[in-house]
Design an enzyme around this catalytic site. Sequence first.
Site, PDB file in Angstrom:
ATOM      1  N   GLU A   1     -14.503  -5.505   2.411  1.00 51.15           N
ATOM      2  CA  GLU A   1     -14.139  -4.619   1.305  1.00 51.15           C
ATOM      3  C   GLU A   1     -14.863  -4.994   0.011  1.00 51.15           C
ATOM      4  OE1 GLU A   1      -9.754  -3.162   2.808  1.00 51.15           O
ATOM      5  OE2 GLU A   1      -9.843  -4.735   1.286  1.00 51.15           O
TER       6      GLU A   1
ATOM      7  N   GLU B   1     -10.120  -0.562   9.593  1.00 53.62           N
ATOM      8  CA  GLU B   1      -8.698  -0.805   9.393  1.00 53.62           C
ATOM      9  C   GLU B   1      -7.991   0.539   9.319  1.00 53.62           C
ATOM     10  OE1 GLU B   1      -7.805  -3.355   6.084  1.00 53.62           O
ATOM     11  OE2 GLU B   1      -9.417  -4.775   6.559  1.00 53.62           O
TER      12      GLU B   1
END
Length: 689
Positions: A152, A324
Amino acid sequence: MKKQNYQWPEYTVGTCYYPEHWDESLWESDLDRMLAAGIRVVRIAEFAWNLTEPEEGVFRFDFFDSFLDLCAEKGMKVIFGTPTATPPAWLTKKYPEVLNADQNSIPYEHGARRHYNYNSPLYREKTRIIVTVLAEHYGKHPAIVGWQIDNEINCETCEFHSEADQAAFRVFLRETYGSLDALNRAWGTRFWNQTYTDWEEIRLPGHVLNKGWNPHQRLDYLRFVSASARGFCKLQADILNQYKKPGDFITTNALFWHIDNPKMFDESLDIFGYDSYPNFAFGLNRSELLKEHGYGIEGDLNDRLSGKSLSEVRGICPHFGILEQQSGAGSWVSGMEGPQPRPGQIRLWAMQSVAHGADFVSFFRWRTCSFGTEMYWHGILDYDGRDNRRLREVAAFASDLGKLAPLCGSDYVAKLAIVKDYDNACDAEIDAWHGRLSFPDENTIYQQAQRSHVSCDYLHLADDSALEDLCRYPVLIYPHPAIMTEARAALLKAYVEQGGTLILGCRTGYKQENGQAVLSPPPGLLRDLTGSIVRESGFQHPAEPTVTVNWDGERFEAPVFQDQLDTEGVATVLARYDSSWFAGTPALIEHRLGAGRCLHWGSVFSRTLLEKLFAYAELTGRFDGLLDAPEAVEIAERKKDGRRFLMLLNYLPEEQKIVLRKEMRDLLEDRFVSGTISLPPFGVLVLEV
């Protein structure tokens, strides 16, 4: 658009697994249970630097050797993450210069994640070493199918103010401008006596009164942050490419702030990854809005709006992976509280990802961690590890994907694209006049497209974009591109001339690439394309009624901001303001050019106006003759090898009635259906036309 280097050959389900969180005695049974549920890939290691390098220069491989060998034995495939999002304590203590700092130049401390900076020469060297060691040791391992870079990038913070960043910023500016004279002109430093006479005088936009940064300096700063993040990603990608097996891919979970994500994909990635958490729509911080609207579609699409981000990802990489996917309530100990997904929502949200282009869906996470900051970020299993309804729902989703094999690799069909570019995204963040228009309108346009069943893509525009990328869409909406370059203006003109319809909103083309206002009438470089100029403009007066326009006898709101347009005699007025002191002034102008047309709208885009625009641009009614579906149901159309598929998703807790006007095949039930059918709460229907 760059052609992606990797595509999943079949729909694949995965999960995020952290073997370092669990006793080794659980590994084998966990893998067996995953495989039984249809999970074929685990993502590991992205926060586990210490397990490979417990002290500086000392490398151990026994932990991941054991786990990867077990995965190979079981037939479980692995995405291996580079661990650079969480540098170990020994590193940050010995080398504090690797730490990021806030706008007050106060360094962050060890104890959370993403507390490093991209530009520390020492951290880049330590990154090079750990990634090389891991890639060299595990690059040929049979269980590994892909590599995730970091985790991320630019999440948690997208601001960087360490001393390493200060020095790197000056290098970036020297390379950009070449001389201080050129920089001073671009930044307009004569305003407020900001002129620089030495490169060392320049610092990142930091602690100033009232956030009164030089906007041109901050625009370059956001370009610099993007270049830094992308450079850090490329540093790792270049190493991984030396050691990975042929056919293995490089990805990262992206789409965060202050990064030119399409450029990062082009420079470093084989396939783009994204983390999808639709349940944020029901976070407790939104409780008042949800009390008013519930699951309804008035005012907000709630979890359905996650499709907007998925569409942005698809505009970068048409066939992407979800690294995710929400499988339970998400929350840190410190905040982001939200409810558990209702029965059916886990499957619904995973199918939403598939409908928008995901061929790989990895659920976060297998077991809910019983300690740490994310102990309330629930996974498939709870702390006790027992089978539960969430596991059953994930297994059902995996089974469903087996029935949808013909759709894997299919292309999303859209006739409309919303145009974005990194410069204007940054400018809208810096400039309140721009941001007040741009951010709400982007949501409004996407939401109205969803309600109207107008399939919508995102087109990421750059100076080197190809005309063929634009020509894939009959209609483009570029809501408020304040910054315009000659290259982009020429590209948009060529698109219209070959037959495209381009729709522009107010405040278009009034800035140069450096963020300074142009010294000619707006829309500046687009004036020949729009056939219009702006005579005067300003915000809606808050003490007066909302301004309206008249278009073919119908009245529409023109709220927030109004450009008063003029045709200069070369275009057609479609609508005029019919209220306020400038009533009678053109509000919507159409300019025919070549085989196409440009529509210049002088305000922001209301829902009712968009309904009219979509119909005028011949975007509506695409599914007439095939089916009737209520606004609450999303319709995603996909095509492959001459076959046409429709995915219908119900985001509400009530069943929805669908009327099929012709017989179609229900792929999930393997039957032919027609007439009126019921789509259950949070239900999904997949049809082949």
